[in-house]
Write a protein that holds these residues in place. Structure first.
Motif, PDB file in Angstrom:
ATOM      1  N   GLU A 113     -11.424 -12.125 -10.751  1.00  9.11           N
ATOM      2  CA  GLU A 113     -12.078 -12.184  -9.454  1.00  9.11           C
ATOM      3  C   GLU A 113     -11.274 -13.108  -8.537  1.00  9.11           C
ATOM      4  OE1 GLU A 113     -14.717 -10.444  -8.364  1.00  9.11           O
ATOM      5  OE2 GLU A 113     -14.602  -9.377 -10.277  1.00  9.11           O
TER       6      GLU A 113
ATOM      7  N   ARG B  64       0.844  -1.194   0.000  1.00  8.67           N
ATOM      8  CA  ARG B  64       0.000   0.000   0.000  1.00  8.67           C
ATOM      9  C   ARG B  64       0.875   1.238   0.000  1.00  8.67           C
ATOM     10  NH1 ARG B  64      -4.179   0.295   4.606  1.00  8.67           N
ATOM     11  NH2 ARG B  64      -5.098   1.870   3.269  1.00  8.67           N
TER      12      ARG B  64
ATOM     13  N   ARG C 143      -8.984  -3.275 -11.295  1.00  8.74           N
ATOM     14  CA  ARG C 143      -9.927  -4.392 -11.390  1.00  8.74           C
ATOM     15  C   ARG C 143      -9.951  -4.991 -12.792  1.00  8.74           C
ATOM     16  NH1 ARG C 143     -13.023  -4.465  -6.760  1.00  8.74           N
ATOM     17  NH2 ARG C 143     -12.948  -2.536  -5.526  1.00  8.74           N
TER      18      ARG C 143
ATOM     19  N   GLU D 173      -8.891  -6.104   2.465  1.00  9.08           N
ATOM     20  CA  GLU D 173     -10.229  -6.700   2.481  1.00  9.08           C
ATOM     21  C   GLU D 173     -10.956  -6.437   1.173  1.00  9.08           C
ATOM     22  OE1 GLU D 173      -8.930  -4.857   4.850  1.00  9.08           O
ATOM     23  OE2 GLU D 173      -8.609  -6.406   6.371  1.00  9.08           O
ATOM     24  N   ASP D 174     -10.695  -5.292   0.564  1.00 13.80           N
ATOM     25  CA  ASP D 174     -11.295  -4.970  -0.731  1.00 13.80           C
ATOM     26  C   ASP D 174     -10.743  -5.892  -1.814  1.00 13.80           C
ATOM     27  OD1 ASP D 174     -12.786  -3.689  -2.644  1.00 13.80           O
ATOM     28  OD2 ASP D 174     -11.364  -2.055  -2.926  1.00 13.80           O
ATOM     29  N   LEU D 175      -9.477  -6.233  -1.694  1.00 14.52           N
ATOM     30  CA  LEU D 175      -8.822  -7.086  -2.694  1.00 14.52           C
ATOM     31  C   LEU D 175      -9.148  -8.553  -2.489  1.00 14.52           C
ATOM     32  CD1 LEU D 175      -6.820  -7.040  -5.077  1.00 14.52           C
ATOM     33  CD2 LEU D 175      -4.971  -7.252  -3.411  1.00 14.52           C
TER      34      LEU D 175
ATOM     35  N   THR E   6      -9.404   1.033  -8.577  1.00 17.82           N
ATOM     36  CA  THR E   6      -8.278   0.634  -7.740  1.00 17.82           C
ATOM     37  C   THR E   6      -8.769  -0.111  -6.496  1.00 17.82           C
ATOM     38  OG1 THR E   6      -8.319   2.779  -6.629  1.00 17.82           O
ATOM     39  CG2 THR E   6      -6.845   2.548  -8.519  1.00 17.82           C
ATOM     40  N   PHE E   7      -7.828  -0.720  -5.793  1.00 19.66           N
ATOM     41  CA  PHE E   7      -8.095  -1.367  -4.512  1.00 19.66           C
ATOM     42  C   PHE E   7      -7.393  -0.556  -3.429  1.00 19.66           C
ATOM     43  CE2 PHE E   7      -8.156  -4.632  -7.758  1.00 19.66           C
ATOM     44  CZ  PHE E   7      -9.325  -5.322  -7.489  1.00 19.66           C
ATOM     45  N   GLN E   8      -8.093  -0.298  -2.319  1.00 17.96           N
ATOM     46  CA  GLN E   8      -7.521   0.534  -1.265  1.00 17.96           C
ATOM     47  C   GLN E   8      -7.172  -0.241  -0.004  1.00 17.96           C
ATOM     48  OE1 GLN E   8     -10.442   3.735  -0.891  1.00 17.96           O
ATOM     49  NE2 GLN E   8      -9.189   5.005  -2.233  1.00 17.96           N
ATOM     50  N   THR E   9      -7.773  -1.414   0.193  1.00 20.87           N
ATOM     51  CA  THR E   9      -7.494  -2.211   1.378  1.00 20.87           C
ATOM     52  C   THR E   9      -7.335  -3.673   0.991  1.00 20.87           C
ATOM     53  OG1 THR E   9      -9.832  -2.635   1.852  1.00 20.87           O
ATOM     54  CG2 THR E   9      -8.862  -0.623   2.798  1.00 20.87           C
TER      55      THR E   9
ATOM     56  N   PRO F 212     -11.663 -10.517  -0.029  1.00 19.48           N
ATOM     57  CA  PRO F 212     -12.670 -10.543   1.042  1.00 19.48           C
ATOM     58  C   PRO F 212     -12.441 -11.707   1.995  1.00 19.48           C
ATOM     59  CG  PRO F 212     -13.692 -10.181  -1.100  1.00 19.48           C
ATOM     60  CD  PRO F 212     -12.260 -10.527  -1.371  1.00 19.48           C
ATOM     61  N   LYS F 213     -12.765 -11.486   3.255  1.00 18.86           N
ATOM     62  CA  LYS F 213     -12.581 -12.523   4.264  1.00 18.86           C
ATOM     63  C   LYS F 213     -13.455 -13.737   3.937  1.00 18.86           C
ATOM     64  CE  LYS F 213     -11.375  -9.452   8.087  1.00 18.86           C
ATOM     65  NZ  LYS F 213     -11.729  -8.989   9.453  1.00 18.86           N
TER      66      LYS F 213
END
Length: 278
Positions: free
Chosen positions: A117, A70, A112, A87-89, A82-85, A91-92
């Motif tokens: 996915e 990051r 993305r 978890e966004d990239l 874009t991906f910021q976290t 998911p749990k």
């Protein structure tokens, strides 16, 4: 004694005045520096966290959090998607890897559109948009634009066949996106290849039209420029149009009127022509 007292008083007043002067100078410098700092903060660029690649990433490579980091990126020039976290990239509770669809350099924001996915590979299905289908078209060195086609290019499709007793070449679809050339789906490939089949992304209606056209005639592809946004108009050419030959007008011939008279000869009925008197 009075002289000494007066001398001390004068010296004290002088020292006091000097101290006031130095204090004013210091305060003035401090206020100037404070104003400069405030002005610099006002001009400071707003940033946001974003996930970027640690190293160069190539097509088909699986990536995890170990391949990413990051950084702070200027908000005004933040790319879309874009991906910021983390978890966004990832998911749990889901797969903790994605696959690269488009090559990325070190320090480039992860987008993305350039990755699959979570848990997916870089197959054809990952490239299809919602409601779109993959359809294969047979090509050769001439119909396939001499091997210059690459995944990600757009083409116009022409059909050549017989219609109403004449051979016709007609534009049947425009701006169709290629998603694979033979078994290659890497959009970053630069090596020319004379393909035997190309796979396009199309709607079910387009797939039906292309299948019908391929079974009744010959398909040819025309490569569309990367920055060309002009939609081709309807095109249909036959041999007469190609050579500039105008079709001869069809003159309806008036059918000659025939008048007859029916006579009976015994048991036989005979029609005999006679002049028409109108």
């Amino acid at each position: 004694m009075r002289l000494m007292f007066g001398l001390v008083l004068v010296i004290g007043l002088g020292l006091a005045g000097f101290a006031v002067y130095m204090a004013q100078t210091y305060i003035g410098q401090y206020e100037t520096e404070l104003a400069a700092e405030r002005a610099a903060r006002a001009k400071q660029i707003k940033v946001e966290p974003v996930v970027v690649a640690k190293t160069t990433l190539r097509y088909g490579q699986q990536i995890t959090l170990d391949d990413l980091r990051r950084v702070h990126w200027p908000t005004a020039s933040m790319p879309e998607g874009t991906f910021q976290t983390a978890e966004d990239l990832f998911p749990k509770g889901g797969p903790q890897f994605r696959t690269v669809l488009r090559a990325m350099e070190a320090g480039e924001p992860l987008l993305r559109v350039k990755v699959t996915e979570p848990g997916a590979d870089a197959g054809i299905t990952s490239r299809l948009g919602r409601g779109m289908r993959a359809f294969a078209i047979r090509v050769d060195v001439t119909s396939g634009v001499s091997g210059f086609l690459r995944p990600g290019d757009k083409v116009d499709v022409y059909w050549t066949g017989h219609a109403q007793g004449r051979q016709v070449t007609k534009l049947i679809d425009t701006g169709i996106r290629l998603i694979a050339v033979d078994q290659i789906a890497d959009e970053d490939t630069m090596k020319p290849k004379v393909a035997r089949t190309i796979t396009v992304e199309a709607t079910p209606q387009q797939v039906a039209a292309l299948a019908q056209a391929q079974s009744t005639g010959r398909l040819s592809l025309s490569l569309v420029g990367a920055y060309d946004d002009v939609v081709a108009e309807a095109v249909e050419v036959d041999q007469n149009i190609l050579l500039g030959i105008e079709d001869a007008p069809v003159i309806a011939q008036e059918q000659a009127q025939v008048c007859t008279i029916r006579t009976r000869r015994g048991s036989e009925v005979v029609d005999m022509p006679i002049p028409c008197t109108n």
